[in-house]
Design an enzyme around this catalytic site. Structure first.
Site, mmCIF file in Angstrom:
data_model
loop_
_atom_site.group_PDB
_atom_site.id
_atom_site.type_symbol
_atom_site.label_atom_id
_atom_site.label_comp_id
_atom_site.label_asym_id
_atom_site.label_seq_id
_atom_site.Cartn_x
_atom_site.Cartn_y
_atom_site.Cartn_z
ATOM 1 N N ASP A 213 41.592 43.179 64.059
ATOM 2 C CA ASP A 213 42.688 42.675 63.232
ATOM 3 C C ASP A 213 42.904 41.219 63.634
ATOM 4 O O ASP A 213 43.489 40.938 64.675
ATOM 5 C CB ASP A 213 43.935 43.528 63.484
ATOM 6 C CG ASP A 213 45.196 42.934 62.852
ATOM 7 O OD1 ASP A 213 45.120 41.830 62.278
ATOM 8 O OD2 ASP A 213 46.251 43.573 62.963
ATOM 9 N N GLN A 216 46.512 37.304 63.205
ATOM 10 C CA GLN A 216 47.188 36.261 63.965
ATOM 11 C C GLN A 216 46.236 35.241 64.565
ATOM 12 O O GLN A 216 46.685 34.271 65.173
ATOM 13 C CB GLN A 216 48.033 36.892 65.101
ATOM 14 C CG GLN A 216 49.167 37.778 64.636
ATOM 15 C CD GLN A 216 50.221 37.013 63.840
ATOM 16 O OE1 GLN A 216 50.356 35.798 63.974
ATOM 17 N NE2 GLN A 216 50.966 37.718 63.015
ATOM 18 N N LYS A 239 48.706 33.572 56.436
ATOM 19 C CA LYS A 239 49.069 33.240 57.814
ATOM 20 C C LYS A 239 48.250 32.063 58.334
ATOM 21 O O LYS A 239 48.277 31.744 59.517
ATOM 22 C CB LYS A 239 48.864 34.449 58.725
ATOM 23 C CG LYS A 239 49.862 35.595 58.454
ATOM 24 C CD LYS A 239 49.732 36.667 59.510
ATOM 25 C CE LYS A 239 50.308 37.999 59.096
ATOM 26 N NZ LYS A 239 51.767 38.036 59.069
ATOM 27 N N CYS A 377 57.240 44.957 62.938
ATOM 28 C CA CYS A 377 56.254 45.975 62.544
ATOM 29 C C CYS A 377 55.504 46.518 63.751
ATOM 30 O O CYS A 377 54.298 46.744 63.706
ATOM 31 C CB CYS A 377 55.271 45.439 61.493
ATOM 32 S SG CYS A 377 56.059 45.090 59.927
#
Lengths: 420, 148
Positions: A213, A216, A239, A377
């Site tokens: 993932d 970020q 992002k 989250c």
């Protein structure tokens, strides 16, 4: 992730970060009577004019549907869409553009893998290995899958407030039943940077598939899927200076090839009969319906914009800002800081004694400071840390030390305000 | 420049959030409801003891922001001895109060301190959370209520 490089890290002042702020129209506004300080970049970043102009130019000149048209505009739109795919492959050093599937974002990319790769490859009793610091988007799709196929979710623990994974105990978790390791590169609530290449190497040893993932990290540091050695990697455009609603799933070609379609519709088919269809080739097999063409164009522009600054430089700037914020905040009394002391990504998660995160964020907003308060989250992680919520300041290269100073001053006032 | 904030966080609200009244689990409660605000992690449990139509005793437990905690605390103070119908009328008035800032009726009393909430749309659900739990408890619903 260090490919030995003869090039020296740029010096601290090599880039005029302040002047880059002029590229971002949204940064220059007054909020509740104060100049905006935008510290919610882990949720979404602001957009540079370069990206906004790319969107506008697409809609003003090239707008048409892709892949089916014969006319000029459709050709242009198709070319722009596929150029964005090639650019995304280059951006993360995928071997080919065929390994890039456009999705709505990281969440949809992970769901695609869970729903398409999952049922074909998991049997009852198999395990899905996650970590305790995963975002809901890297937990819930696996819960749905586990329920469907009778697999089990297990979680690599984090050490404590420092938020590091305990790699010494990794072998206890990486058992032969583990069929997939899905892990965040950078934690959105702790700022931990996980050693993804090492984790993928260890997972590969037991034959597990790996998913990163990168929500970020994609806009914050160089990414190289071959060096990381992952099978899947997911990230979101919004992002990293791009538009909302567009993201990328990278998948190794042979894995994508063997996976069934995710959704059915136009564009993903080769032939359609009333009762049977055959699938288009990878990656189009996974892109049913008219895609987010302008989103891909905007994402392309965002990747170009970031690489003009240099993602290595951005990573270093993130570290500088986070280290400065951490240092200043650790001198305030009554503050609990989460995440690693050193090597943190560009965010700081914290709690002020006797001030609930939600109250703190409301007051900061009245000072024009955009923070986030809540569970980010990460409800299971919050439970693990023994807190309901934290407040978070997350930075990007266009933030300034003086903004952090103003934020620290505001925090002092907030503490005073709530102790009256 | 903190005027709006002083409206929102009035002294009485801060006092009640720091030392909430009727903050206990009630043994022998005959109504109970959980309220959750998943966005910020607020969660409260409301306990009621009703005799017929009348709230004889009321208490709560839980954790959350200053607004939700103070709202729960002031709610418990305001409701003892009220009938089901009076409770519902008060709910309507408080709802109007926190969404418009207008004190719709003269029943609200001390609860008028929540008038400032309406200027902070993101916080309305914090103030109203205990009230939703209250209505659920009175109507005997068992599912947790949520403001999301």
């Amino acid at each position: 992730m260090s490919l030995a490089s003869p090039i020296q890290e740029p010096k601290k002042s090599a880039i005029d970060w302040r002047s880059l702020r002029d590229d971002f129209p949204a940064l220059h506004q007054i909020v509740h009577g104060h100049p905006l300080i935008y510290f919610d970049n882990a949720a979404t970043t602001q957009k540079p004019r370069f990206v906004i102009e790319a969107l506008r130019s697409f809609y003003e000149r090239d707008n048409a549907n892709v892949h089916r048209g014969v006319h000029e505009l459709s050709n242009r739109a198709s070319a722009a869409y596929e150029a964005a795919r090639a650019r995304a492959a280059q951006f993360i050093r995928a071997k080919s553009a065929d390994e890039i599937v456009f999705t709505r974002g990281t969440t949809e990319a992970i769901n695609l893998v869970a729903q398409s790769w999952g049922p074909k490859n998991l049997r009852p009793g198999d395990r899905i290995l996650l970590t305790e610091m995963e975002h809901h988007s890297n937990i819930v799709p696996w819960q749905l899958l586990a329920e469907r196929v009778g697999a089990q979710l297990i979680f690599l623990p984090i050490s404590d407030d420092k938020g590091l994974l305990d790699l010494n105990r990794l072998d206890e978790w990486l058992t032969p039943q583990v069929k997939i390791l899905a892990i965040t590169h950078i934690s959105n609530s702790l700022g931990t940077v996980n050693p993804v290449a090492e984790l993928c190497r260890r997972a590969r040893r037991i034959g597990a598939v790996t998913l990163i993932d990168a929500a970020q990290s994609a806009g914050h540091c160089p990414l190289d899927v071959q060096e990381i050695g992952c099978d899947f990697l997911a990230f979101s455009g919004h992002k990293m200076c791009g538009p909302t609603g567009i993201g990328v799933l990278y998948g190794r070609h042979e894995l994508l090839e063997a996976m069934p379609p995710y959704q059915g519709g136009g564009d993903m088919i080769s032939t359609v009969d009333f009762h049977r269809s055959t699938w288009n080739r990878v990656p189009h097999k996974f892109e049913a319906g008219t895609p987010h063409i302008s989103g891909a164009v905007g994402l392309h522009a965002a990747m170009d914009y970031l690489d003009r600054i240099g993602r290595k430089n951005i990573a270093q700037r993130d570290h500088e800002l986070a280290a400065y914020a951490y240092e200043r905040l650790s001198r305030l009394s009554g503050l609990r800081l989460f995440g690693p002391h050193v090597g943190r990504a560009g965010l700081v998660s914290f709690l002020a004694a006797d001030v609930h995160a939600h109250d703190l964020v409301t007051v900061a907003d009245q000072r024009g400071i955009a923070l986030r308060g809540g569970h980010h989250c990460n409800q299971p992680l919050m439970k693990q840390l023994g807190v309901e919520a934290t407040a978070r300041a997350s930075f990007y290269f266009y933030n300034l030390e003086e903004e952090i100073d103003r934020f620290v001053d505001a925090l002092r006032e907030i503490q005073k305000f709530f102790s009256r | 420049m903190f005027d709006d904030l002083h409206d929102l966080y009035q002294q009485m609200i801060l006092d009640h959030s720091r030392s909430p009244r009727n903050f206990r689990k009630m043994e022998g409660a005959n109504r109970r409801a959980d309220g959750r605000n998943p966005l910020c992690g607020d969660q409260i449990t409301l306990y009621l003891f009703m005799e017929g139509d009348v709230v004889k005793d009321i208490s709560f437990q839980g954790s959350g922001c200053a607004i939700s905690k103070a709202s729960a605390s002031l709610l418990t103070d305001a409701l003892k001895g009220k009938s089901r119908q009076e409770v519902k009328r008060l709910f309507d008035q408080v709802h109007e109060l926190v969404t418009t800032g207008k004190t719709g009726g003269d029943d609200v009393g001390k609860l008028a301190v929540f008038a400032g909430v309406h200027k902070f749309p993101a916080r309305v659900k914090c103030a109203i959370l205990p009230w939703h739990a209250l209505i659920a408890a009175i109507e005997g619903k068992v599912e947790p209520v949520s403001t999301e």
